[in-house]
Scaffold this active site. Structure first.
Site, PDB file in Angstrom:
ATOM      1  N   THR A  10       0.814  -1.223   0.000  1.00 16.77           N
ATOM      2  CA  THR A  10       0.000   0.000   0.000  1.00 16.77           C
ATOM      3  C   THR A  10       0.849   1.275   0.000  1.00 16.77           C
ATOM      4  N   GLY A  11       2.184   1.119   0.046  1.00 14.48           N
ATOM      5  CA  GLY A  11       3.070   2.283   0.096  1.00 14.48           C
ATOM      6  C   GLY A  11       3.365   2.847  -1.289  1.00 14.48           C
ATOM      7  N   LEU A  64       4.194  -7.201   9.680  1.00  5.79           N
ATOM      8  CA  LEU A  64       5.596  -7.655   9.700  1.00  5.79           C
ATOM      9  C   LEU A  64       6.059  -8.079  11.085  1.00  5.79           C
ATOM     10  N   GLN A  88       8.520   0.667   8.792  1.00  3.51           N
ATOM     11  CA  GLN A  88       8.272   1.976   9.393  1.00  3.51           C
ATOM     12  C   GLN A  88       9.337   2.825   8.738  1.00  3.51           C
ATOM     13  N   SER A  89       8.972   3.612   7.746  1.00  2.00           N
ATOM     14  CA  SER A  89       9.967   4.193   6.836  1.00  2.00           C
ATOM     15  C   SER A  89      10.283   5.662   7.125  1.00  2.00           C
ATOM     16  N   SER A 134      18.546   1.192   2.191  1.00  4.29           N
ATOM     17  CA  SER A 134      18.396   2.651   2.094  1.00  4.29           C
ATOM     18  C   SER A 134      19.724   3.391   2.188  1.00  4.29           C
ATOM     19  N   GLU A 136      20.035   5.925   3.750  1.00  8.04           N
ATOM     20  CA  GLU A 136      20.089   6.386   5.142  1.00  8.04           C
ATOM     21  C   GLU A 136      21.141   5.587   5.924  1.00  8.04           C
ATOM     22  N   TYR A 157      16.034   4.333  12.448  1.00  8.49           N
ATOM     23  CA  TYR A 157      15.638   3.768  11.149  1.00  8.49           C
ATOM     24  C   TYR A 157      16.873   3.269  10.391  1.00  8.49           C
ATOM     25  N   LYS A 161      17.818  -0.557   9.246  1.00 12.27           N
ATOM     26  CA  LYS A 161      18.079  -0.928   7.844  1.00 12.27           C
ATOM     27  C   LYS A 161      19.452  -1.585   7.703  1.00 12.27           C
ATOM     28  N   HIS A 187      13.671   8.552  -3.257  1.00 15.07           N
ATOM     29  CA  HIS A 187      12.895   8.597  -4.497  1.00 15.07           C
ATOM     30  C   HIS A 187      11.462   9.006  -4.163  1.00 15.07           C
TER      31      HIS A 187
HETATM   32  P1  NAP Z   1       6.021   3.979   2.487  1.00 17.49           P
HETATM   33  O1  NAP Z   1       5.258   4.723   1.441  1.00 17.49           O
HETATM   34  O2  NAP Z   1       6.134   4.546   3.851  1.00 17.49           O
HETATM   35  O3  NAP Z   1       5.379   2.512   2.578  1.00 17.49           O
HETATM   36  C1  NAP Z   1       5.683   1.646   3.629  1.00 17.49           C
HETATM   37  C2  NAP Z   1       4.807   0.419   3.512  1.00 17.49           C
HETATM   38  O4  NAP Z   1       5.087  -0.460   4.623  1.00 17.49           O
HETATM   39  C3  NAP Z   1       3.292   0.734   3.584  1.00 17.49           C
HETATM   40  O5  NAP Z   1       2.613  -0.149   2.719  1.00 17.49           O
HETATM   41  C4  NAP Z   1       2.972   0.410   5.025  1.00 17.49           C
HETATM   42  O6  NAP Z   1       1.614   0.076   5.252  1.00 17.49           O
HETATM   43  C5  NAP Z   1       3.850  -0.810   5.237  1.00 17.49           C
HETATM   44  N1  NAP Z   1       4.051  -1.121   6.651  1.00 17.49           N
HETATM   45  C6  NAP Z   1       4.458  -0.289   7.643  1.00 17.49           C
HETATM   46  N2  NAP Z   1       4.489  -0.924   8.818  1.00 17.49           N
HETATM   47  C7  NAP Z   1       4.084  -2.196   8.585  1.00 17.49           C
HETATM   48  C8  NAP Z   1       3.861  -3.331   9.396  1.00 17.49           C
HETATM   49  N3  NAP Z   1       4.066  -3.273  10.715  1.00 17.49           N
HETATM   50  N4  NAP Z   1       3.437  -4.481   8.827  1.00 17.49           N
HETATM   51  C9  NAP Z   1       3.195  -4.527   7.488  1.00 17.49           C
HETATM   52  N5  NAP Z   1       3.370  -3.480   6.658  1.00 17.49           N
HETATM   53  C10 NAP Z   1       3.805  -2.327   7.200  1.00 17.49           C
HETATM   54  O7  NAP Z   1       7.509   3.691   1.995  1.00 17.49           O
HETATM   55  P2  NAP Z   1       8.110   3.722   0.506  1.00 17.49           P
HETATM   56  O8  NAP Z   1       8.620   5.089   0.240  1.00 17.49           O
HETATM   57  O9  NAP Z   1       7.162   3.080  -0.427  1.00 17.49           O
HETATM   58  O10 NAP Z   1       9.399   2.809   0.705  1.00 17.49           O
HETATM   59  C11 NAP Z   1       9.351   1.408   0.485  1.00 17.49           C
HETATM   60  C12 NAP Z   1      10.527   0.760   1.182  1.00 17.49           C
HETATM   61  O11 NAP Z   1      11.743   1.287   0.683  1.00 17.49           O
HETATM   62  C13 NAP Z   1      10.601   0.973   2.696  1.00 17.49           C
HETATM   63  O12 NAP Z   1      11.153  -0.175   3.265  1.00 17.49           O
HETATM   64  C14 NAP Z   1      11.559   2.135   2.854  1.00 17.49           C
HETATM   65  O13 NAP Z   1      12.154   2.101   4.125  1.00 17.49           O
HETATM   66  C15 NAP Z   1      12.517   1.839   1.741  1.00 17.49           C
HETATM   67  N6  NAP Z   1      13.220   2.977   1.146  1.00 17.49           N
HETATM   68  C16 NAP Z   1      12.514   4.042   0.687  1.00 17.49           C
HETATM   69  C17 NAP Z   1      13.171   5.097   0.084  1.00 17.49           C
HETATM   70  C18 NAP Z   1      12.416   6.282  -0.458  1.00 17.49           C
HETATM   71  O14 NAP Z   1      13.062   7.302  -0.719  1.00 17.49           O
HETATM   72  N7  NAP Z   1      11.122   6.183  -0.692  1.00 17.49           N
HETATM   73  C19 NAP Z   1      14.571   5.053  -0.046  1.00 17.49           C
HETATM   74  C20 NAP Z   1      15.254   3.934   0.408  1.00 17.49           C
HETATM   75  C21 NAP Z   1      14.571   2.884   0.993  1.00 17.49           C
HETATM   76  P3  NAP Z   1       0.503   1.251   5.497  1.00 17.49           P
HETATM   77  O15 NAP Z   1       0.161   1.771   4.119  1.00 17.49           O
HETATM   78  O16 NAP Z   1      -0.581   0.519   6.156  1.00 17.49           O
HETATM   79  O17 NAP Z   1       1.155   2.293   6.367  1.00 17.49           O
HETATM   80  O1  G4F Z   2      11.888  13.571   3.243  1.00 16.89           O
HETATM   81  P1  G4F Z   2      12.613  13.120   4.447  1.00 16.89           P
HETATM   82  O2  G4F Z   2      11.795  12.849   5.669  1.00 16.89           O
HETATM   83  O3  G4F Z   2      13.452  11.850   3.999  1.00 16.89           O
HETATM   84  P2  G4F Z   2      14.728  11.112   4.636  1.00 16.89           P
HETATM   85  O4  G4F Z   2      14.882  11.383   6.070  1.00 16.89           O
HETATM   86  O5  G4F Z   2      15.896  11.402   3.755  1.00 16.89           O
HETATM   87  O6  G4F Z   2      14.284   9.583   4.480  1.00 16.89           O
HETATM   88  C1  G4F Z   2      13.720   9.116   3.270  1.00 16.89           C
HETATM   89  O7  G4F Z   2      14.763   8.693   2.416  1.00 16.89           O
HETATM   90  C2  G4F Z   2      15.507   7.559   2.909  1.00 16.89           C
HETATM   91  C3  G4F Z   2      16.595   7.276   1.864  1.00 16.89           C
HETATM   92  O8  G4F Z   2      17.734   8.042   2.167  1.00 16.89           O
HETATM   93  C4  G4F Z   2      14.554   6.409   3.079  1.00 16.89           C
HETATM   94  F1  G4F Z   2      15.249   5.304   3.464  1.00 16.89           F
HETATM   95  C5  G4F Z   2      13.495   6.760   4.105  1.00 16.89           C
HETATM   96  O9  G4F Z   2      12.567   5.682   4.223  1.00 16.89           O
HETATM   97  C6  G4F Z   2      12.743   7.997   3.609  1.00 16.89           C
HETATM   98  O10 G4F Z   2      12.019   7.643   2.460  1.00 16.89           O
HETATM   99  O11 G4F Z   2      13.715  14.191   4.851  1.00 16.89           O
HETATM  100  C7  G4F Z   2      14.686  14.633   3.926  1.00 16.89           C
HETATM  101  C8  G4F Z   2      15.449  15.809   4.533  1.00 16.89           C
HETATM  102  C9  G4F Z   2      16.001  15.516   5.945  1.00 16.89           C
HETATM  103  O12 G4F Z   2      17.316  15.981   6.017  1.00 16.89           O
HETATM  104  C10 G4F Z   2      15.107  16.338   6.872  1.00 16.89           C
HETATM  105  O13 G4F Z   2      15.746  16.780   8.046  1.00 16.89           O
HETATM  106  O14 G4F Z   2      14.562  16.909   4.687  1.00 16.89           O
HETATM  107  C11 G4F Z   2      14.762  17.503   5.954  1.00 16.89           C
HETATM  108  N1  G4F Z   2      13.549  18.212   6.343  1.00 16.89           N
HETATM  109  C12 G4F Z   2      13.463  19.559   6.524  1.00 16.89           C
HETATM  110  N2  G4F Z   2      12.222  19.895   6.917  1.00 16.89           N
HETATM  111  C13 G4F Z   2      12.352  17.672   6.619  1.00 16.89           C
HETATM  112  C14 G4F Z   2      11.513  18.730   6.987  1.00 16.89           C
HETATM  113  N3  G4F Z   2      11.909  16.392   6.559  1.00 16.89           N
HETATM  114  C15 G4F Z   2      10.606  16.160   6.874  1.00 16.89           C
HETATM  115  N4  G4F Z   2      10.125  14.891   6.793  1.00 16.89           N
HETATM  116  N5  G4F Z   2       9.745  17.174   7.266  1.00 16.89           N
HETATM  117  C16 G4F Z   2      10.163  18.470   7.335  1.00 16.89           C
HETATM  118  O15 G4F Z   2       9.402  19.355   7.683  1.00 16.89           O
END
Ligand code: NAP
Ligand code: G4F
Length: 335
Positions: A10-11, A64, A88-89, A134, A136, A157, A161, A187
């Site tokens: 659903t994410g 999970l 928990q992302s 990630s 991160e 987090y 990871k 992304h």
């Molecule tokens: P997201 O939009 O936050 O989606 C997270 C998904 O995990 C949602 O479907 C959520 O369900 C599910 N989830 C959370 N807690 C759970 C639990 N306890 N049991 C089962 N499902 C659970 O994240 P995303 O951006 O699509 O990212 C996908 C994956 O890539 C994550 O593992 C994230 O950490 C990783 N990642 C993301 C980025 C990025 O920039 N987007 C970069 C690097 C790695 P609900 O919809 O119910 O909340």
């Molecule tokens: O958008 P962010 O919350 O993403 P962050 O922390 O980089 O994490 C995302 O990318 C990771 C990959 O590197 C994933 F693994 C992770 O699951 C997630 O998808 O924050 C980006 C930057 C940070 O430096 C934060 O301090 O934006 C800065 N920021 C400034 N103001 C903020 C805000 N972030 C958030 N969320 N909200 C603010 O108001």
């Protein structure tokens, strides 16, 4: 017909990956959490398109944290490929709920790998496993970051990871499993969760223009991220599981921008030059420890997977702004 099991269905990423797998003719099984409100908005359209031939898409309730349920699903579905995206992302939130984050984001991967290991022992079938690792994890290690860069996570987090990353490598080496890490840099997309900074900015601008909000409250504007388009990153995830040998890959654009640059570009696309009038700093969005700068070196993916990003930073900002303006357009006032 290949079968895939997708956690995090659903994410943001789950929705793009499911579209891709269905297009490729897979039977797709997704893990979904029970929620008191609808949580399928990102994948509802997959059910709704009347032009498609019957899609083989099934959702299963689970969590999970629930070892027995995960194990049952792996044994019942018997997938060819598992894409483990559930987590928990949210980095900032992980400081508030570190134990839960370690359980879901860290141990969640272990639970799936254990289930696959046991399945493979008793069945004449191999399951390929993708771990959503990630950037991160690199934390304070200076950029550019690639597959050989050491990890220094700066959040619960990031620590979770790193655990899941090493567990994936360990199961590959110890049990000869096809288990890979996609180390993805940030992304984004029009489907990005509303509390991540890019979407918070584009949605905030649309709400200001619609007269719903007066200000946009943000934290650290100086952090730098390597932002790409989520849909393309899920193509890379799929490619990793189609290789002859399991390996780990960094996926990113190789370009970095500050949060401030994202803010400026987004306001500009919305036709507002004086962004400072609308943006306030609220320290509640600061993190106890910050990741200052991320820049991917995706050369291995370019060479081995033949993957490269297509959407530029400016196009990404524009598509996100345009979509949020469209969503809020009924309320947008005449300039
Ligand atoms: P997201 O939009 O936050 O989606 C997270 C998904 O995990 C949602 O479907 C959520 O369900 C599910 N989830 C959370 N807690 C759970 C639990 N306890 N049991 C089962 N499902 C659970 O994240 P995303 O951006 O699509 O990212 C996908 C994956 O890539 C994550 O593992 C994230 O950490 C990783 N990642 C993301 C980025 C990025 O920039 N987007 C970069 C690097 C790695 P609900 O919809 O119910 O909340
Ligand atoms: O958008 P962010 O919350 O993403 P962050 O922390 O980089 O994490 C995302 O990318 C990771 C990959 O590197 C994933 F693994 C992770 O699951 C997630 O998808 O924050 C980006 C930057 C940070 O430096 C934060 O301090 O934006 C800065 N920021 C400034 N103001 C903020 C805000 N972030 C958030 N969320 N909200 C603010 O108001």
């Amino acid at each position: 017909m290949k079968k895939a099991f997708v956690t995090g269905a659903t994410g943001q990423d789950g929705s793009y990956l499911i579209e891709l797998l269905l297009e490729k003719g897979y039977e797709v099984h997704g893990l979904i959490r029970r929620s008191s409100t609808f949580n399928t908005s990102r994948i509802d359209h997959v059910y709704q398109d009347p032009h498609e031939k019957k899609l083989h898409f099934y959702l299963h309730y689970g969590d999970l944290s629930d070892t027995g349920n995960i194990r049952k699903l792996i044994f019942d579905i018997q997938p060819d490929e598992v894409y483990h995206l559930g987590a928990q992302s949210h980095v900032r939130v992980s400081f508030d709920i570190p134990e839960y984050t370690a359980d879901i984001t860290g141990l969640g991967a272990l639970r799936i790998l254990e289930a696959i290991k046991d399945f493979e022992k008793s069945h004449d079938k191999k399951i390929r496993f993708y771990q959503a690792s990630s950037s991160e994890m690199f934390g304070s290690t200076p950029p550019p970051q690639n597959e050989k860069t050491s990890f220094h996570p700066r959040s619960p987090y990031g620590c979770a990871k790193v655990f899941a990353y090493h567990t994936t490598v360990n199961y590959r080496e110890a049990y000869n499993m096809f288990a890979v890490n996609g180390v993805l840099f940030n992304h984004e997309s029009e489907r990005r969760g509303e509390t991540f900074v890019t979407r918070k900015i584009t949605r905030g601008i649309a709400r200001i223009l619609a007269g719903l909000d007066k200000k946009l409250y943000l934290g650290n504007l100086n952090a730098r991220r390597d932002w790409g388009y989520a849909k393309e990153y899920m193509e890379a995830a799929w490619m990793m599981l189609q290789q002859d040998k399991p390996d780990d890959y960094v996926i990113g654009t190789g370009e970095t921008h500050s949060v401030k640059e994202f803010v400026q570009a987004a306001f500009k696309h919305a036709g507002i030059s004086d962004w400072k009038k609308y943006v306030e700093i609220d320290p509640r969005y600061y993190r106890p420890t910050e990741v200052d700068s991320l820049i991917a070196d995706p050369s291995k993916a370019r060479k081995k997977l033949k993957w490269k990003p297509k959407t530029t930073f400016d196009s990404l900002v524009r598509l996100m702004v345009e979509e949020d303006l469209r969503v809020y357009s009924p309320n947008i006032k005449e300039a």
